[in-house]
Design an enzyme around this catalytic site. Structure first.
Site, PDB file in Angstrom:
ATOM      1  N   CYS A  86       0.812  -1.218   0.000  1.00 31.63           N
ATOM      2  CA  CYS A  86       0.000   0.000   0.000  1.00 31.63           C
ATOM      3  C   CYS A  86       0.848   1.272   0.000  1.00 31.63           C
ATOM      4  O   CYS A  86       0.312   2.373  -0.122  1.00 31.63           O
ATOM      5  CB  CYS A  86      -0.935   0.007   1.199  1.00 31.63           C
ATOM      6  SG  CYS A  86      -2.080  -1.394   1.225  1.00 31.63           S
ATOM      7  N   CYS A 209     -13.654   1.226   8.386  1.00 31.87           N
ATOM      8  CA  CYS A 209     -12.788   0.748   7.299  1.00 31.87           C
ATOM      9  C   CYS A 209     -12.761   1.747   6.148  1.00 31.87           C
ATOM     10  O   CYS A 209     -13.776   2.362   5.818  1.00 31.87           O
ATOM     11  CB  CYS A 209     -13.296  -0.594   6.774  1.00 31.87           C
ATOM     12  SG  CYS A 209     -13.617  -1.853   8.043  1.00 31.87           S
ATOM     13  N   SER A 210     -11.602   1.878   5.521  1.00 29.07           N
ATOM     14  CA  SER A 210     -11.523   2.722   4.327  1.00 29.07           C
ATOM     15  C   SER A 210     -12.228   2.037   3.163  1.00 29.07           C
ATOM     16  O   SER A 210     -12.403   0.819   3.160  1.00 29.07           O
ATOM     17  CB  SER A 210     -10.061   3.011   3.963  1.00 29.07           C
ATOM     18  OG  SER A 210      -9.362   1.819   3.691  1.00 29.07           O
ATOM     19  N   LYS A 335     -10.288   7.235   4.769  1.00 26.93           N
ATOM     20  CA  LYS A 335     -11.701   7.080   5.115  1.00 26.93           C
ATOM     21  C   LYS A 335     -12.585   7.803   4.105  1.00 26.93           C
ATOM     22  O   LYS A 335     -13.672   7.320   3.772  1.00 26.93           O
ATOM     23  CB  LYS A 335     -11.967   7.629   6.516  1.00 26.93           C
ATOM     24  CG  LYS A 335     -11.534   6.739   7.652  1.00 26.93           C
ATOM     25  CD  LYS A 335     -12.306   5.398   7.693  1.00 26.93           C
ATOM     26  CE  LYS A 335     -13.738   5.577   8.112  1.00 26.93           C
ATOM     27  NZ  LYS A 335     -14.715   5.291   7.072  1.00 26.93           N
ATOM     28  N   HIS A 339      -8.938   3.728  -1.151  1.00 32.93           N
ATOM     29  CA  HIS A 339      -7.520   3.379  -1.207  1.00 32.93           C
ATOM     30  C   HIS A 339      -7.129   2.697  -2.513  1.00 32.93           C
ATOM     31  O   HIS A 339      -6.950   1.483  -2.569  1.00 32.93           O
ATOM     32  CB  HIS A 339      -7.177   2.479  -0.012  1.00 32.93           C
ATOM     33  CG  HIS A 339      -5.750   2.061   0.066  1.00 32.93           C
ATOM     34  ND1 HIS A 339      -4.701   2.814  -0.436  1.00 32.93           N
ATOM     35  CD2 HIS A 339      -5.178   0.942   0.600  1.00 32.93           C
ATOM     36  CE1 HIS A 339      -3.578   2.185  -0.212  1.00 32.93           C
ATOM     37  NE2 HIS A 339      -3.826   1.041   0.403  1.00 32.93           N
TER      38      HIS A 339
END
Length: 394
Positions: A86, A209-210, A335, A339
């Site tokens: 990531c 969670c994103s 958020k 991502h």
């Protein structure tokens, strides 16, 4: 371990960033072109021909430098594709920065992109190589959910206090994202919405969670001595650190889930290079990897913004709010943006760049001088970590 400043200081003179969202009608090529067009377009005297070398970060949207060369119609240019979990976008930036600092090139570009929404896979896509069978088989929410009970036990935080802190992270970041036209989710949320969201893993709900999104970002870097040839508001790279963990934590009994050692080490390197001795008071704002709400709690301590065991309280006291002493994730963070792996690290840089140039509008942090961008990849016990300190003064 030696980690020194580069011989030549580096400056960012231009950046571009697409909106992060469900780009059903745009390909990875389209997103890269849009981000690069905005980046180059902000420098009237610069064209792609002036850029000596390129880096593109992507986990699953391309296999070589042609990921960027093809849509940009680059001819005779070195283009390198990188991937580092990531932290892939940050890896593109790091390699580009070292290349221009070395004197090998005068002007370079770092880009990152990811298309996730139309991959026929819900979540972060990855093709894992054959392994020896010792890998821990868990989901990202499952792994990061373990931060919560570990933090509570280590610091005597009751369930209500911890839940309030996690909720505050989500509410804060969505409130910031609501002010940002590039964010995927532009709606503020209430504490009730966060706490009543469907459970995903342990104490984490959907709103902890994103999200999943598509996006791209780009940056042009030059040596600091040349920066004012291109812009009167360059942003300088003051220090950066990167650490790839050994992964041994996943095989260790009693692993400490209240810290990411890789982040601590990378931050130490970046702060030493930048001359930062007290990040809690010297840093104006920070973009951090809030893949899950407890991650942000732990990162506040790993980055030296809060004392150990005190981040949850500092969060509730508003220290990291937009109008707090040290605003964190002023653009809305993962958020609000989701991502897209290859683009996230550069998206963080884009917000720091925007803030340090005084261009963040209703999100602007007054008198911003130093910013931190922190990008995390992998999972607790097996992480890679990048930390950069950026400033608007050389």
């Amino acid at each position: 371990m030696a980690s020194r400043r580069t011989v030549n200081d580096v400056a960012i003179v231009a950046m571009g960033c697409t909106p992060f969202r469900d780009h059903w009608h745009a390909s990875a090529d389209d997103l890269l072109v849009d981000a690069v067009r905005e980046c180059v377009g902000s420098l009237p005297a610069v064209t792609l021909d002036d850029v000596d070398a390129f880096w593109v970060g992507t986990q699953g949207s391309g296999l070589s430098g042609q990921t960027l060369a093809r849509p940009l119609r680059l001819t005779g240019k070195p283009v390198t594709r990188v991937e580092n979990y990531c932290a892939t976008g940050s890896e593109a930036f790091r390699n580009a920065a070292y290349a221009v600092a070395s004197g090998a090139y005068d002007m370079v570009m770092a880009t990152g992109v990811e298309k996730l929404k139309d991959s026929s896979y819900s979540g972060l896509s990855a093709v894992y190589p054959p392994a020896d069978g010792t890998d821990v088989d868990w989901t990202a929410p499952g792994g990061f959910s373990l931060l919560v009970p570990a933090y509570q036990r280590a610091y005597g935080v009751d369930a209500r206090g911890m839940r309030d802190a996690l909720t505050r992270v989500a509410v804060k970041n969505h409130a910031n994202g609501a002010r940002n036209e590039r964010a995927q989710f532009r709606k503020a949320v209430t504490a009730e919405t966060v706490e009543n969201s469907p459970r995903v893993a342990g104490p984490l709900g959907v709103m902890d969670c994103s999200g999943v999104s598509d996006g791209a970002a780009a940056a042009i870097l030059v040596r600091a001595e040349d920066a004012h040839r291109y812009t009167d508001r360059p942003v300088y790279l003051r220090g950066m650190g990167f650490v790839a963990g050994s992964g041994a934590g996943l095989a260790t009994d009693g692993y400490d889930f209240t810290t990411f050692p890789e982040v601590v080490a990378a931050a130490r390197q970046a702060y030493e290079q930048a001359g930062v001795t007290d990040p809690a008071t010297q840093i104006s704002l920070a973009e951090v990897h809030d893949c899950f709400t407890p991650t942000e709690v732990v990162l506040m301590e790993d980055l030296g913004f809060s004392e150990r065991g005190k981040a949850w309280r500092d969060i509730l006291d508003g220290r990291y709010d937009l109008d707090g002493a040290l605003p964190v994730n002023t653009d809305g963070g993962l958020k609000s943006f989701g991502h897209p792996i290859g683009a996230t690290g550069l998206r963080m840089m884009f917000e720091c760049f925007t803030q340090l140039r005084g261009e963040a509008g209703s999100r602007q942090v007054p008198d911003a001088r130093l910013a931190v961008a922190q990008n995390l990849g992998g999972q607790p016990g097996s992480s890679v970590a990048f930390v950069a300190v950026l400033g608007n003064e050389r």
